[in-house]
Design a protein around this motif. Structure first.
Motif, PDB file in Angstrom:
ATOM      1  N   PRO A   1      -2.434 -10.824   4.396  1.00  0.00           N
ATOM      2  CA  PRO A   1      -3.536 -10.720   5.359  1.00  0.00           C
ATOM      3  C   PRO A   1      -4.326  -9.427   5.208  1.00  0.00           C
ATOM      4  O   PRO A   1      -5.264  -9.183   5.956  1.00  0.00           O
ATOM      5  CB  PRO A   1      -2.810 -10.759   6.706  1.00  0.00           C
ATOM      6  N   ILE A   2      -3.947  -8.591   4.268  1.00  0.00           N
ATOM      7  CA  ILE A   2      -4.619  -7.295   4.116  1.00  0.00           C
ATOM      8  C   ILE A   2      -6.047  -7.498   3.634  1.00  0.00           C
ATOM      9  O   ILE A   2      -6.308  -8.250   2.696  1.00  0.00           O
ATOM     10  CB  ILE A   2      -3.834  -6.401   3.143  1.00  0.00           C
ATOM     11  N   CYS A   3      -6.971  -6.813   4.303  1.00  0.00           N
ATOM     12  CA  CYS A   3      -8.379  -6.865   3.930  1.00  0.00           C
ATOM     13  C   CYS A   3      -8.762  -5.571   3.214  1.00  0.00           C
ATOM     14  O   CYS A   3      -7.978  -4.625   3.148  1.00  0.00           O
ATOM     15  CB  CYS A   3      -9.256  -7.063   5.170  1.00  0.00           C
ATOM     16  N   LEU A   4      -9.991  -5.530   2.728  1.00  0.00           N
ATOM     17  CA  LEU A   4     -10.429  -4.341   1.994  1.00  0.00           C
ATOM     18  C   LEU A   4     -10.457  -3.111   2.899  1.00  0.00           C
ATOM     19  O   LEU A   4     -10.206  -1.993   2.437  1.00  0.00           O
ATOM     20  CB  LEU A   4     -11.813  -4.580   1.381  1.00  0.00           C
TER      21      LEU A   4
ATOM     22  N   LEU B   1      -8.415   5.724  -1.160  1.00  0.00           N
ATOM     23  CA  LEU B   1      -7.519   4.592  -1.433  1.00  0.00           C
ATOM     24  C   LEU B   1      -6.085   5.110  -1.334  1.00  0.00           C
ATOM     25  O   LEU B   1      -5.471   5.478  -2.338  1.00  0.00           O
ATOM     26  CB  LEU B   1      -7.790   4.017  -2.830  1.00  0.00           C
ATOM     27  N   PRO B   2      -5.514   5.170  -0.123  1.00  0.00           N
ATOM     28  CA  PRO B   2      -4.202   5.822   0.079  1.00  0.00           C
ATOM     29  C   PRO B   2      -3.070   5.250  -0.758  1.00  0.00           C
ATOM     30  O   PRO B   2      -2.119   5.964  -1.087  1.00  0.00           O
ATOM     31  CB  PRO B   2      -3.946   5.612   1.578  1.00  0.00           C
TER      32      PRO B   2
ATOM     33  N   ASP C   1      -8.314  -2.367   5.053  1.00  0.00           N
ATOM     34  CA  ASP C   1      -6.955  -1.820   5.089  1.00  0.00           C
ATOM     35  C   ASP C   1      -6.668  -1.000   3.835  1.00  0.00           C
ATOM     36  O   ASP C   1      -5.933  -0.009   3.885  1.00  0.00           O
ATOM     37  CB  ASP C   1      -5.937  -2.954   5.219  1.00  0.00           C
ATOM     38  N   LEU C   2      -7.217  -1.445   2.708  1.00  0.00           N
ATOM     39  CA  LEU C   2      -7.003  -0.721   1.454  1.00  0.00           C
ATOM     40  C   LEU C   2      -7.826   0.563   1.418  1.00  0.00           C
ATOM     41  O   LEU C   2      -7.362   1.594   0.923  1.00  0.00           O
ATOM     42  CB  LEU C   2      -7.381  -1.617   0.263  1.00  0.00           C
ATOM     43  N   ALA C   3      -9.063   0.501   1.931  1.00  0.00           N
ATOM     44  CA  ALA C   3      -9.967   1.657   1.958  1.00  0.00           C
ATOM     45  C   ALA C   3     -10.355   1.919   3.410  1.00  0.00           C
ATOM     46  O   ALA C   3     -11.374   1.415   3.893  1.00  0.00           O
ATOM     47  CB  ALA C   3     -11.202   1.395   1.102  1.00  0.00           C
TER      48      ALA C   3
END
Length: 702
Positions: free
Chosen positions: A6-9, A76-77, A11-13
């Motif tokens: 369910p991760i969206c962009l 971008l952790p 969440d990534l950035a």
């Protein structure tokens, strides 16, 4: 089970969470994705639709254009949790990272603002590097397919667009279809350009588009075959036979017109019929071919494949690609290549290989110092014949086996071609007759059959009414240093170089290193006394190569004996090293130690003449960093001297002396940083270029 994440962009950035959609939409807009998709659509679905190449490029643009003040690890952790081996990054990005950040951790901890000053020159820009970093952050959300060295998405998209703009309308339809698929898969056709978007009803995934393209091509072939069936039978048969022969020839031809061996020959080559034996000589027809064929048939399948695809190929396959094609480990390919080289060398020195060795010696005398490929092919009736196991003609094998010449711009030469052409012009300045010119150039080893072609290929030389004229207005380069200097070229007939892959063959009667008189066994120099060798703070010794055009064309690259000794090499021996990208490099010590060729490495580094490449070796693994050529005329002499040891940061004169002294000293034994002692040590090592830069400034200070 692979559940959709369910991760969206966002969440990534995380920076995207607080961004104004109007600011990021021009970058993230995609014809097949809904507006604001980065806040709601799961990443795996986005990657399935748009692809990681397109999304990596978008993230790089956002990082460099809108969040340049953030460290990449903050933008971008997940990057901080996925350490990467720099060797897993493809060139030219890998070389740029090594030459600037130096490590993955340092790269991730840097901001695009800081990185902007890292790439003023060269083939790689900040977006290219950041897009490669972004690619790594997206890897956990892909389908988990086998990973290869990551390309730069920005460079991929630019390449696709460049090819699209260049592609002529007259190109074959299947080429247009292939390019369309590539443009769709990378998003290069519609990124930021809704007008260029494809049909929304088309299948969404790259796999579906590929299947659709293949089906269309099959349908097209079926339709063409159906149309052909209405033609008269004799014409159909003739056309079919002609087509098969043409396909087979095109499939086996390399870039230079030579036969290109392949792991899987074309289907037509395996069919029975009137042409099934084309290109394969009957046993006994060509004695030299028979000798080599008997040798190769006694080898294992993998050794024969390595010989065909790497050793004797016009365009050798990389070790990594070959390993993928035959489904074996890279280490097995390396071992097979070593075995092939050793067995071939032993055979050439044995009674069984004596006829081939004699043929090479006689042929070298017949061809002279410079000859064309056509003259080589016609020099013996066996040369055009194919060696069945290798599926390549004998003349291509001969080029590889030559120890006294190399291929340069279509000419096989035994000397430095620049020097040979300079001597040619010098000897013909008084406009002699063609006959007299032949007599003079005969002293240089130019044979009569090559005379006219050699003259016409020399800049500024023409033949008119039987006279050879030299145009003095045509610029010419000064002659390179004489043999024995530092030009890096081999002398004619010394047997120290090869063209492609076999660097250490001994001529008949030449003793092995172990058989030389004891008086010749002198102590070998150390690396700390060798020019262009510098010790890094971590203790590794690096050797500098000043790249020339000849190096890029495959010329041998000499190294100081002390550096070769440091690597464990001894006179008469060879050392096989694994370069970035799993390419095999061979260091050989004949009259002097030299790499047979660094062309694979230099190509991977995108090196150009004037660049400096620093190399180090750990075990059998070679690492390299490229320092691009730059105009240093406005730099201080001290800065230019530091540049020669690979140090590009600013430093005072006092600090520069300490740095240089440290880098030419063995561990635990520092050279004094006092100016006079340092200059004497550099001069003794042979680092005259550093002395010429550093010396005047130091003497002026004192």
């Amino acid at each position: 089970m692979n559940a959709i994440s369910p991760i969206c962009l966002t969440d990534l950035a995380p920076a995207l969470r607080w961004s104004n959609p109007a600011d990021v939409s021009p970058v993230l807009r995609h014809a097949r994705l809904v507006d604001g998709w980065w806040r709601s659509l799961p990443l795996p679905r986005v990657l399935d639709i748009a692809g990681p190449t397109w999304l990596s490029h978008c993230l790089a643009r956002l990082a460099t254009e809108q969040w340049a003040y953030l460290e990449l690890g903050d933008f971008l952790p997940t990057l901080r949790e996925c350490p990467l081996d720099i060797d897993d990054i493809a060139e030219p990005v890998r070389g740029a990272v090594l030459a600037t950040a130096g490590s993955w951790d340092q790269l991730v901890s840097s901001t695009p603002e800081t990185m902007a000053g890292w790439f003023p020159h060269g083939d790689c820009g900040i977006v290219d590097v950041v897009s490669t970093v972004s690619w790594q952050a997206l890897q956990p959300f892909t389908d988990g397919a086998a990973r290869t060295p990551a390309p730069s998405p920005a460079l991929v998209i630019e390449a696709v667009r460049a090819i699209s703009n260049w592609m002529p309308a007259a190109a074959p339809e299947h080429v247009h279809n292939a390019l369309s698929y590539l443009a769709l898969a990378t998003g290069a056709d519609c990124a930021g350009d809704p007008a260029a978007a494809p049909d929304h009803d088309a299948p969404q995934s790259p796999a579906s588009r590929a299947i659709r393209t293949l089906r269309a091509l099959r349908a097209q072939r079926s339709e063409e075959e159906s149309k052909k069936s209405v033609a008269e039978q004799p014409a159909q048969t003739a056309a079919s036979l002609s087509g098969k022969l043409a396909k087979r020839r095109n499939a086996l031809l390399g870039r230079d017109g030579s036969r290109r061996p392949t792991l899987n020959p074309p289907k037509e080559a395996c069919e029975t019929g009137p042409d099934s034996g084309h290109g394969t000589p009957e046993l006994g027809t060509h004695p030299l071919v028979d000798l080599l064929e008997d040798l190769f048939r006694g080898w294992g399948d993998l050794e024969r494949t390595v010989a065909a695809e790497r050793l004797f190929a016009a365009d050798p396959v990389s070790i990594r690609l070959l390993a993928d094609q035959v489904r074996v480990e890279i280490a097995e390919i390396r071992n097979a290549q070593r075995s092939v080289e050793e067995r071939l060398l032993q055979w050439l020195g044995s009674p069984a290989g004596a006829p081939v060795t004699k043929h090479l010696r006689d042929l070298s005398e017949k061809l002279g110092t410079a000859t064309t490929i056509d003259h080589l092919i016609s020099a013996h009736p066996d040369h055009p014949a194919e060696v069945p196991t290798l599926r390549t003609p004998l003349w291509r094998v001969v080029i590889t086996l030559f120890t006294d010449r190399r291929l340069h711009n279509g000419w096989l030469v035994t000397e430095d071609p620049q020097r040979l052409r300079w001597q040619t012009r010098e000897m013909l300045g008084d406009a002699p007759s063609l006959t007299e010119a032949g007599i003079r150039l005969g002293r240089l080893g130019i044979r009569q059959q090559s005379l006219r072609a050699w003259l016409l290929s020399t800049p500024g030389v023409t033949i008119r009414d039987g006279q050879v004229l030299v145009d003095p207005a045509t610029p010419r380069e000064p002659p390179p240093q004489a043999a024995g200097g530092h030009a890096g070229m081999h002398q004619a007939g010394d047997g120290s170089t090869t063209t492609n892959g076999l660097p250490i063959r001994r001529r008949p009667g030449q003793p092995h290193a172990e058989e030389r008189p004891a008086a010749e066994a002198e102590p070998l120099p150390g690396v700390e006394t060798s020019p262009r060798c510098f010790r890094a703070p971590d203790g590794r010794w690096w050797h500098r190569v000043d790249v020339t055009g000849d190096h890029l064309n495959g010329a041998p690259v000499t190294v100081p004996p002390g550096y070769a000794t440091h690597l464990g090499l001894r006179p008469g021996r060879l050392l096989c090293l694994t370069a970035p990208g799993a390419d095999l490099l061979v260091l050989v010590w004949r009259d002097q130690p030299a790499f047979d060729s660094l062309r694979p490495l230099l190509r991977r580094l995108s090196a150009q003449p004037g660049d400096r490449v620093f190399m180090t070796v750990n075990g059998d693994r070679l690492d390299a960093r490229r320092l691009p050529a730059a105009d240093l005329s406005d730099h201080t002499p001290t800065s230019r001297a530091l540049h020669l040891i690979g140090y590009t940061a600013p430093a005072t004169t006092e600090d520069a002396m300490k740095i240089i002294a440290h880098r030419i000293s063995p561990e635990g034994d520092e050279v004094p940083a006092e100016p006079q002692a340092l200059l004497e040590r550099l001069a003794k090592r042979g680092d005259d270029d550093i002395v010429s830069e550093l010396g005047p400034g130091l003497y002026a200070v004192n």
